[in-house]
Motif scaffolding. Structure first.
Motif, PDB file in Angstrom:
ATOM      1  N   GLY A 292       0.815  -1.210   0.000  1.00 33.70           N
ATOM      2  CA  GLY A 292       0.000   0.000   0.000  1.00 33.70           C
ATOM      3  C   GLY A 292       0.849   1.260   0.000  1.00 33.70           C
ATOM      4  O   GLY A 292       0.553   2.215  -0.732  1.00 33.70           O
ATOM      5  N   ALA A 293       1.896   1.278   0.806  1.00 29.75           N
ATOM      6  CA  ALA A 293       2.779   2.449   0.852  1.00 29.75           C
ATOM      7  C   ALA A 293       3.447   2.684  -0.499  1.00 29.75           C
ATOM      8  O   ALA A 293       3.588   3.828  -0.944  1.00 29.75           O
ATOM      9  CB  ALA A 293       3.820   2.265   1.956  1.00 29.75           C
ATOM     10  N   GLN A 294       3.855   1.595  -1.150  1.00 29.25           N
ATOM     11  CA  GLN A 294       4.486   1.723  -2.463  1.00 29.25           C
ATOM     12  C   GLN A 294       3.502   2.266  -3.494  1.00 29.25           C
ATOM     13  O   GLN A 294       3.821   3.178  -4.269  1.00 29.25           O
ATOM     14  CB  GLN A 294       5.014   0.363  -2.924  1.00 29.25           C
ATOM     15  CG  GLN A 294       5.644   0.368  -4.319  1.00 29.25           C
ATOM     16  CD  GLN A 294       6.946   1.116  -4.369  1.00 29.25           C
ATOM     17  OE1 GLN A 294       7.936   0.677  -3.794  1.00 29.25           O
ATOM     18  NE2 GLN A 294       6.971   2.260  -5.054  1.00 29.25           N
ATOM     19  N   ILE A 295       2.286   1.721  -3.504  1.00 29.02           N
ATOM     20  CA  ILE A 295       1.290   2.162  -4.482  1.00 29.02           C
ATOM     21  C   ILE A 295       0.883   3.612  -4.223  1.00 29.02           C
ATOM     22  O   ILE A 295       0.679   4.390  -5.166  1.00 29.02           O
ATOM     23  CB  ILE A 295       0.070   1.222  -4.470  1.00 29.02           C
ATOM     24  CG1 ILE A 295       0.467  -0.141  -5.066  1.00 29.02           C
ATOM     25  CG2 ILE A 295      -1.096   1.824  -5.231  1.00 29.02           C
ATOM     26  CD1 ILE A 295      -0.635  -1.174  -5.045  1.00 29.02           C
ATOM     27  N   ALA A 296       0.760   3.997  -2.964  1.00 31.20           N
ATOM     28  CA  ALA A 296       0.425   5.388  -2.649  1.00 31.20           C
ATOM     29  C   ALA A 296       1.505   6.325  -3.166  1.00 31.20           C
ATOM     30  O   ALA A 296       1.205   7.373  -3.756  1.00 31.20           O
ATOM     31  CB  ALA A 296       0.237   5.553  -1.142  1.00 31.20           C
ATOM     32  N   ALA A 297       2.755   5.947  -2.960  1.00 30.01           N
ATOM     33  CA  ALA A 297       3.861   6.773  -3.461  1.00 30.01           C
ATOM     34  C   ALA A 297       3.853   6.826  -4.982  1.00 30.01           C
ATOM     35  O   ALA A 297       4.089   7.888  -5.582  1.00 30.01           O
ATOM     36  CB  ALA A 297       5.195   6.220  -2.955  1.00 30.01           C
ATOM     37  N   ASN A 298       3.570   5.695  -5.619  1.00 31.20           N
ATOM     38  CA  ASN A 298       3.495   5.672  -7.076  1.00 31.20           C
ATOM     39  C   ASN A 298       2.408   6.625  -7.580  1.00 31.20           C
ATOM     40  O   ASN A 298       2.598   7.360  -8.551  1.00 31.20           O
ATOM     41  CB  ASN A 298       3.183   4.258  -7.571  1.00 31.20           C
ATOM     42  CG  ASN A 298       4.260   3.244  -7.247  1.00 31.20           C
ATOM     43  OD1 ASN A 298       5.372   3.607  -6.864  1.00 31.20           O
ATOM     44  ND2 ASN A 298       3.931   1.971  -7.401  1.00 31.20           N
ATOM     45  N   THR A 299       1.252   6.580  -6.918  1.00 32.01           N
ATOM     46  CA  THR A 299       0.114   7.399  -7.341  1.00 32.01           C
ATOM     47  C   THR A 299       0.445   8.883  -7.248  1.00 32.01           C
ATOM     48  O   THR A 299       0.165   9.657  -8.173  1.00 32.01           O
ATOM     49  CB  THR A 299      -1.121   7.074  -6.488  1.00 32.01           C
ATOM     50  OG1 THR A 299      -1.350   5.665  -6.496  1.00 32.01           O
ATOM     51  CG2 THR A 299      -2.353   7.782  -7.029  1.00 32.01           C
ATOM     52  N   LEU A 300       1.032   9.295  -6.146  1.00 34.28           N
ATOM     53  CA  LEU A 300       1.401  10.700  -5.988  1.00 34.28           C
ATOM     54  C   LEU A 300       2.479  11.099  -6.987  1.00 34.28           C
ATOM     55  O   LEU A 300       2.505  12.248  -7.466  1.00 34.28           O
ATOM     56  CB  LEU A 300       1.870  10.947  -4.560  1.00 34.28           C
ATOM     57  CG  LEU A 300       0.804  10.782  -3.475  1.00 34.28           C
ATOM     58  CD1 LEU A 300       1.412  10.959  -2.091  1.00 34.28           C
ATOM     59  CD2 LEU A 300      -0.358  11.736  -3.676  1.00 34.28           C
TER      60      LEU A 300
END
Length: 300
Positions: free
Chosen positions: A285-293
């Motif tokens: 989740g942390a990785q995907i959130a960073a990717n999204t931003l």
């Protein structure tokens, strides 16, 4: 904040669908993520039908926030929904807008002599501060007959140019057109941040996309029994290129397939992805959130 837009622009057909009630919320996430592609302007059934729960934009976002969904990217497919997306983004800080003419709509605009005018409206909307993507655009050979494909190609290339002009990400709709989508991106040059919304290819295509630096966004259909190609693609996608979406109200993840989808159901798909990859849910989740931003910028 701007005034919240009217709740619905259009309705989704209900033929053959037995349960139009929203599922119960899943267990909240400890680490929040974003839904990078949804259509909250669509009512998932006839508005006002007895026994069917209608959710306003605010209610959708509140339900999502309650389970750890930090924000959504509202995607578009025509002039009306593009304007709605911008209005939604300007009315609530949990929303960013993506604006475009959908490939299945491009032939109708072209036949009426209005494609250039429609693209001019998208150009104007793309300049708004809360618009962070051009999308969804691309090619669809499943729903559009061969006679309409020239208009799709013209529209797709025009949208690519708009994404570059405004420095925006681009969300691609690709259905039964993998080779031509990739050829077009290679020939005219893809925007710096290119996302394959609801990725529908296989492992081989995922490798091509990874080599090109594209992002692959996985939706609830990755959980379907017949979607081994998507799970194979997920397995080889670099972690820093994975995004997640609902495509709400479509593609509700198993075992809820057929019921209305909504951003608050993202945790089901995220937990499935983490299990497939053998990763901790919070880590993914942390990785995907960073990717999204990284793709769309801050929601603040």
């Amino acid at each position: 904040m701007a005034e919240t837009p009217d709740t619905y622009v259009r309705e989704r057909a209900t033929k053959g669908r037995k349960d139009l009630t929203y599922p119960p919320p899943p267990e909240p996430l400890a680490v929040g993520v974003y839904d990078n592609h949804c259509h909250l302007e669509i009512a998932d059934g006839p508005v006002g039908e007895d026994g069917y729960e209608q959710l306003s934009l605010g209610e959708q976002l509140d339900r999502a926030e309650a389970v750890g969904i930090l924000g959504v990217v509202q995607a578009s497919g025509d002039i009306e929904s593009s304007r709605w997306a911008v209005a939604a983004a300007e009315s609530d800080p949990r929303v960013l807008a993506a604006v475009a003419i959908h490939p299945n709509d491009a032939p109708a605009y072209a036949a009426a002599g209005g494609l250039d005018d429609a693209l001019a409206v998208i150009d104007e909307l793309a300049a708004r501060p809360r618009t962070r993507a051009i999308g969804e655009t691309g090619l669809d050979y499943f729903r559009t007959e061969e006679s309409g494909r020239a208009a799709q190609h013209t529209s797709f290339e025009a949208h690519i140019a708009l994404a570059k002009k405004h420095g925006l990400a681009m969300q691609i709709h690709d259905r039964d057109a993998h080779d031509d989508v990739l050829e077009t991106l290679g020939r005219v040059g893809a925007p710096e941040r290119t996302v394959f919304h609801c990725f529908s290819g296989d492992e081989a295509m995922a490798r091509v996309c990874a080599d090109a630096g594209y992002y692959l966004s996985f939706a609830g259909n990755v959980t379907f029994k017949n979607a081994q190609n998507l799970r194979d693609a997920l397995a080889i996608t670099p972690r820093e290129r994975i995004l997640i979406e609902t495509d709400a109200p479509f593609l509700t993840p198993a075992p809820l397939r057929g019921r209305p989808n909504a951003p608050y159901l993202i945790p089901l798909t995220l937990r499935f992805l983490a299990a497939e990859l053998g990763l901790d849910v919070d880590e993914l989740g942390a990785q995907i959130a960073a990717n999204t931003l990284g793709v769309y910028g801050s929601f603040a």
